[in-house]
Design a protein around this motif. Structure first.
Motif, PDB file in Angstrom:
ATOM      1  N   VAL A 240      45.549  31.789 -41.742  1.00 52.15           N
ATOM      2  CA  VAL A 240      46.188  33.100 -41.670  1.00 52.15           C
ATOM      3  C   VAL A 240      45.445  34.106 -42.538  1.00 52.15           C
ATOM      4  N   CYS A 241      45.122  33.733 -43.766  1.00 50.04           N
ATOM      5  CA  CYS A 241      44.422  34.644 -44.672  1.00 50.04           C
ATOM      6  C   CYS A 241      43.059  35.039 -44.123  1.00 50.04           C
ATOM      7  N   ASP A 242      42.352  34.091 -43.524  1.00 51.00           N
ATOM      8  CA  ASP A 242      41.036  34.381 -42.950  1.00 51.00           C
ATOM      9  C   ASP A 242      41.146  35.380 -41.800  1.00 51.00           C
ATOM     10  N   LEU A 243      42.120  35.169 -40.922  1.00 50.91           N
ATOM     11  CA  LEU A 243      42.286  36.069 -39.787  1.00 50.91           C
ATOM     12  C   LEU A 243      42.669  37.478 -40.241  1.00 50.91           C
ATOM     13  N   VAL A 244      43.558  37.564 -41.217  1.00 53.63           N
ATOM     14  CA  VAL A 244      43.969  38.874 -41.729  1.00 53.63           C
ATOM     15  C   VAL A 244      42.771  39.610 -42.317  1.00 53.63           C
ATOM     16  N   ARG A 245      41.969  38.907 -43.090  1.00 53.75           N
ATOM     17  CA  ARG A 245      40.813  39.532 -43.757  1.00 53.75           C
ATOM     18  C   ARG A 245      39.741  39.947 -42.742  1.00 53.75           C
ATOM     19  N   LYS A 246      39.396  39.049 -41.825  1.00 56.76           N
ATOM     20  CA  LYS A 246      38.316  39.314 -40.885  1.00 56.76           C
ATOM     21  C   LYS A 246      38.650  40.431 -39.901  1.00 56.76           C
ATOM     22  N   ASN A 247      39.931  40.603 -39.628  1.00 51.26           N
ATOM     23  CA  ASN A 247      40.326  41.587 -38.617  1.00 51.26           C
ATOM     24  C   ASN A 247      40.935  42.850 -39.206  1.00 51.26           C
ATOM     25  N   ARG A 248      40.731  43.054 -40.509  1.00 51.89           N
ATOM     26  CA  ARG A 248      41.271  44.246 -41.163  1.00 51.89           C
ATOM     27  C   ARG A 248      40.759  45.528 -40.496  1.00 51.89           C
ATOM     28  N   PHE A 249      39.522  45.504 -40.031  1.00 49.34           N
ATOM     29  CA  PHE A 249      38.932  46.714 -39.432  1.00 49.34           C
ATOM     30  C   PHE A 249      39.700  47.176 -38.199  1.00 49.34           C
ATOM     31  N   LYS A 250      40.388  46.263 -37.523  1.00 51.70           N
ATOM     32  CA  LYS A 250      41.144  46.645 -36.333  1.00 51.70           C
ATOM     33  C   LYS A 250      42.385  47.464 -36.671  1.00 51.70           C
ATOM     34  N   ARG A 251      42.831  47.374 -37.903  1.00 48.14           N
ATOM     35  CA  ARG A 251      44.055  48.055 -38.311  1.00 48.14           C
ATOM     36  C   ARG A 251      43.777  49.408 -38.945  1.00 48.14           C
ATOM     37  N   ARG A 252      42.523  49.822 -38.973  1.00 49.67           N
ATOM     38  CA  ARG A 252      42.162  51.069 -39.639  1.00 49.67           C
ATOM     39  C   ARG A 252      41.469  52.012 -38.675  1.00 49.67           C
ATOM     40  N   LEU A 253      41.603  53.303 -38.956  1.00 42.33           N
ATOM     41  CA  LEU A 253      40.819  54.279 -38.211  1.00 42.33           C
ATOM     42  C   LEU A 253      39.344  54.099 -38.570  1.00 42.33           C
ATOM     43  N   PRO A 254      38.436  54.484 -37.678  1.00 40.50           N
ATOM     44  CA  PRO A 254      37.009  54.365 -38.001  1.00 40.50           C
ATOM     45  C   PRO A 254      36.662  55.106 -39.283  1.00 40.50           C
ATOM     46  N   ARG A 255      35.865  54.494 -40.127  1.00 40.12           N
ATOM     47  CA  ARG A 255      35.457  55.133 -41.369  1.00 40.12           C
ATOM     48  C   ARG A 255      34.451  56.247 -41.080  1.00 40.12           C
ATOM     49  N   VAL A 256      34.639  57.358 -41.750  1.00 38.74           N
ATOM     50  CA  VAL A 256      33.763  58.533 -41.558  1.00 38.74           C
ATOM     51  C   VAL A 256      32.913  58.696 -42.806  1.00 38.74           C
ATOM     52  N   ALA A 257      31.595  58.854 -42.617  1.00 38.93           N
ATOM     53  CA  ALA A 257      30.701  59.095 -43.748  1.00 38.93           C
ATOM     54  C   ALA A 257      30.936  60.511 -44.261  1.00 38.93           C
ATOM     55  N   ARG A 258      31.293  60.656 -45.512  1.00 38.66           N
ATOM     56  CA  ARG A 258      31.620  61.966 -46.065  1.00 38.66           C
ATOM     57  C   ARG A 258      30.329  62.706 -46.468  1.00 38.66           C
ATOM     58  N   ILE A 259      30.173  63.891 -45.910  1.00 34.28           N
ATOM     59  CA  ILE A 259      28.990  64.725 -46.195  1.00 34.28           C
ATOM     60  C   ILE A 259      29.434  66.044 -46.824  1.00 34.28           C
ATOM     61  N   GLY A 260      30.264  66.771 -46.115  1.00 35.86           N
ATOM     62  CA  GLY A 260      30.697  68.078 -46.605  1.00 35.86           C
ATOM     63  C   GLY A 260      31.900  67.973 -47.538  1.00 35.86           C
TER      64      GLY A 260
END
Length: 263
Positions: A240-260
């Protein structure tokens, strides 16, 4: 050990809250209608019942979207839900959509094909949502969301997720209170991606065990070691812990590189 009494809920209160959530969510977007994919499984059946109650069956469109190898029993169960709720229905066979892709990429394994099917179905749902002027309702539950048991931009895509904070065992409790057909309550959960496929085989865990472990980790805030001390298998807790950790990216909006400065 695979049961957790703390996962019991008050179906009547939850039903009221979720219907209100659907009504308010649609209203906030200027909509009075909703669209969902109806697979014949437990989760989509529950969302269909809730949507029909919240918005009125005439304002709900359930779309059945089988593939050539999909179980006829699943379609029969979906049709029974439509008959009992009175919602509108459209039928779209996705076989002609995805077979050319499979032919062009003959090395695709079953998992990749399953992902392609899930994304093809979401294309259909968002097209129907535009034509029907209704929001797409998600049918994913909390267990699937936390474990990442979904296809990104496939079945995980939606405007509202009514049962996204209910564990699978809680969805089952709510389904019983809603009088969902017994044939749906009794069958093993499956995404119906290929013959014989079941969710629990894919996960390597029963939903009862996964839900209990997730509840202790996220709701009770116990450490993995403390969960094991409650009597749960070390292998299951680690899984369970492995699945939660590996798939964390599915629960988040895409990360945006901050420039401005205003990023």
């Amino acid at each position: 050990m695979d049961r957790c009494t703390e996962l019991s809920l008050n179906p009547s209160a939850v039903r009221t809250r979720l219907c209100r959530f659907i009504r308010r969510g649609c209203a906030s977007a200027g909509r009075r209608r909703a669209v969902l994919g109806l697979s014949g499984g437990l989760d989509s059946a529950v969302v269909c019942y809730l949507a029909a109650e919240a918005l009125g069956p005439e304002n709900v469109l359930a779309v059945t979207m089988p593939y050539a190898t999909s179980s006829p029993a699943s379609l029969a169960d979906a049709l029974e839900v439509v008959a009992r709720t009175g919602v509108q229905r459209q039928h779209v066979d996705i076989t002609p959509f995805v077979d050319p892709l499979f032919a062009a990429l003959p090395d695709m394994d079953r998992r990749r094909k399953g992902n392609a099917m899930a994304r093809a179905r979401m294309i259909v749902l968002y097209d129907r949502s535009e034509a029907f002027q209704g929001l797409v309702l998600g049918t994913g539950n909390k267990t699937e969301i936390l474990l990442g048991y979904s296809t990104l931009y496939g079945d995980s895509a939606c405007a509202l997720a009514p049962i996204g904070d209910l564990y699978k065992t809680q969805v089952r409790q709510l389904a019983a209170a809603l009088n969902v057909p017994e044939s749906i309550l009794a069958k093993p959960p499956t995404a119906d991606l290929w013959p014989g496929q079941t969710d629990e085989d894919d996960l390597g865990l029963t939903y009862a065990e996964a839900d209990a472990i997730l509840h202790l980790l996220f709701d009770a805030r116990l450490s993995p070691a403390q969960v094991q001390n409650r009597g749960y298998r070390e292998e299951a807790v680690r899984r369970v812990c492995d699945l939660v950790r590996k798939n964390r990216f599915k629960r988040r909006l895409p990360r945006v590189a901050r420039i401005g400065a205003g990023a």
